[in-house]
Scaffold this active site. Sequence first.
Site, mmCIF file in Angstrom:
data_model
loop_
_atom_site.group_PDB
_atom_site.id
_atom_site.type_symbol
_atom_site.label_atom_id
_atom_site.label_comp_id
_atom_site.label_asym_id
_atom_site.label_seq_id
_atom_site.Cartn_x
_atom_site.Cartn_y
_atom_site.Cartn_z
ATOM 1 C CG ASP A 67 -0.194 -0.263 2.559
ATOM 2 O OD1 ASP A 67 1.092 -0.507 2.756
ATOM 3 O OD2 ASP A 67 -0.805 -0.535 3.599
ATOM 4 C CG ASN A 136 -8.816 -1.227 11.890
ATOM 5 O OD1 ASN A 136 -7.735 -1.765 11.636
ATOM 6 N ND2 ASN A 136 -9.175 0.153 11.706
ATOM 7 C CG HIS A 138 -5.734 -1.639 8.806
ATOM 8 N ND1 HIS A 138 -5.877 -0.918 9.916
ATOM 9 C CD2 HIS A 138 -4.387 -1.919 8.553
ATOM 10 C CE1 HIS A 138 -4.643 -0.127 9.719
ATOM 11 N NE2 HIS A 138 -3.905 -0.717 9.277
ATOM 12 C CD GLU A 143 -8.616 1.325 7.996
ATOM 13 O OE1 GLU A 143 -8.466 0.438 8.705
ATOM 14 O OE2 GLU A 143 -8.043 2.583 8.101
HETATM 15 N N1 LIG Z 1 -0.766 0.063 6.101
HETATM 16 C C1 LIG Z 1 0.092 -0.146 7.293
HETATM 17 C C2 LIG Z 1 -0.056 -1.559 7.684
HETATM 18 O O1 LIG Z 1 0.334 -2.485 6.647
HETATM 19 C C3 LIG Z 1 0.455 -2.103 8.925
HETATM 20 O O2 LIG Z 1 0.201 -3.608 9.153
HETATM 21 C C4 LIG Z 1 -0.231 -1.176 10.057
HETATM 22 C C5 LIG Z 1 0.417 -1.637 11.499
HETATM 23 O O3 LIG Z 1 1.577 -0.863 11.505
HETATM 24 P P1 LIG Z 1 2.661 -1.126 12.835
HETATM 25 O O4 LIG Z 1 3.164 -2.334 12.622
HETATM 26 O O5 LIG Z 1 3.359 0.020 12.846
HETATM 27 O O6 LIG Z 1 1.628 -1.440 14.162
HETATM 28 O O7 LIG Z 1 0.108 0.141 9.779
HETATM 29 C C6 LIG Z 1 -0.079 0.584 8.654
HETATM 30 O O8 LIG Z 1 -1.701 1.084 8.531
#
Ligand SMILES: N[C@@H]1[C@@H](O)[C@H](O)[C@@H](COP(=O)(O)O)O[C@@H]1O
Length: 264
Positions: A67, A136, A138, A143
């Site tokens: 993404d 959440n 995702h 989402e």
């Molecule tokens: N788009 C990314 C996700 O791909 C990732 O898994 C999430 C969690 O991030 P973290 O690993 O910093 O908790 O963050 C973002 O929203």
Amino acid sequence: MQIVILKNAAEVAAYGADIFEKQLNRKAESVLGLATGSTPVALYQNLIEKNRCGDISFKDAVTFNLDEYLGLEGTHPQSYRFFMNEQLFNHVDINKDHTHVPPGNAKNPVEACQEYEAQIAAAGGIDVQLLGIGRNGHIGFNEPSSGLTSRTRVKTLTKETIDDNARFFSADEYQPHLSITMGIGTILDAKKVVLLATGENKAEAVKATVEGPLTASCPASALQLHRDAVIVIDEAAASKLDNIEFYKHIEAENQKLQAHLASL
Ligand SMILES: N[C@@H]1[C@@H](O)[C@H](O)[C@@H](COP(=O)(O)O)O[C@@H]1O
């Protein structure tokens, strides 16, 4: 799903990195699906070290990131392209022309999404897709309420995700509310999926992913449909699961089976 519960974040990163090491050594021209966020950083450090020691090479590998923020240039320090360059690509022997991140600066984002799907298909599909998880549930920027067969598209971020990621932006900096993300269907098409989660603040999402119903309310629960999904978590992220001992037992048996197969 294979559920691997390890002591801490360092073990999770090492376990995840081993999967990528095996993949690259089995197929030098592997197509790797990569992720951003804080969770994969330690795994990338492991891969950089393995590359430095000559245990793995990215020379023939191709990568696709999950993404990107819509509205950020790849040179913006908070863009996921910039993140990938900084955290991995600049430190390994990969050909940057073989690395793909959805274009956050696309003039026509809808066409750019279709093009991204076409590029993945032209590369032969993703061999191993790395995932983190949002609080959440995702995955990528899919989402809750995302279609379980969705493809790469523009997605609006929830307030929770925007707030969680605000820590990376300075107070006066523009923080995008839109993204381009691989869809859940795109992710499920990967031959193998590896989801990493660490820390207690992911325990609720991990519980919903592993033991909850298959539902668009927890996008990661779609991995229940995947034939080769590995959920690698530390004790803290596992803490809300009902069947921890059973998962550990399965994994111990799995290790024995792998050792047996290797000895044949
Ligand atoms: N788009 C990314 C996700 O791909 C990732 O898994 C999430 C969690 O991030 P973290 O690993 O910093 O908790 O963050 C973002 O929203």
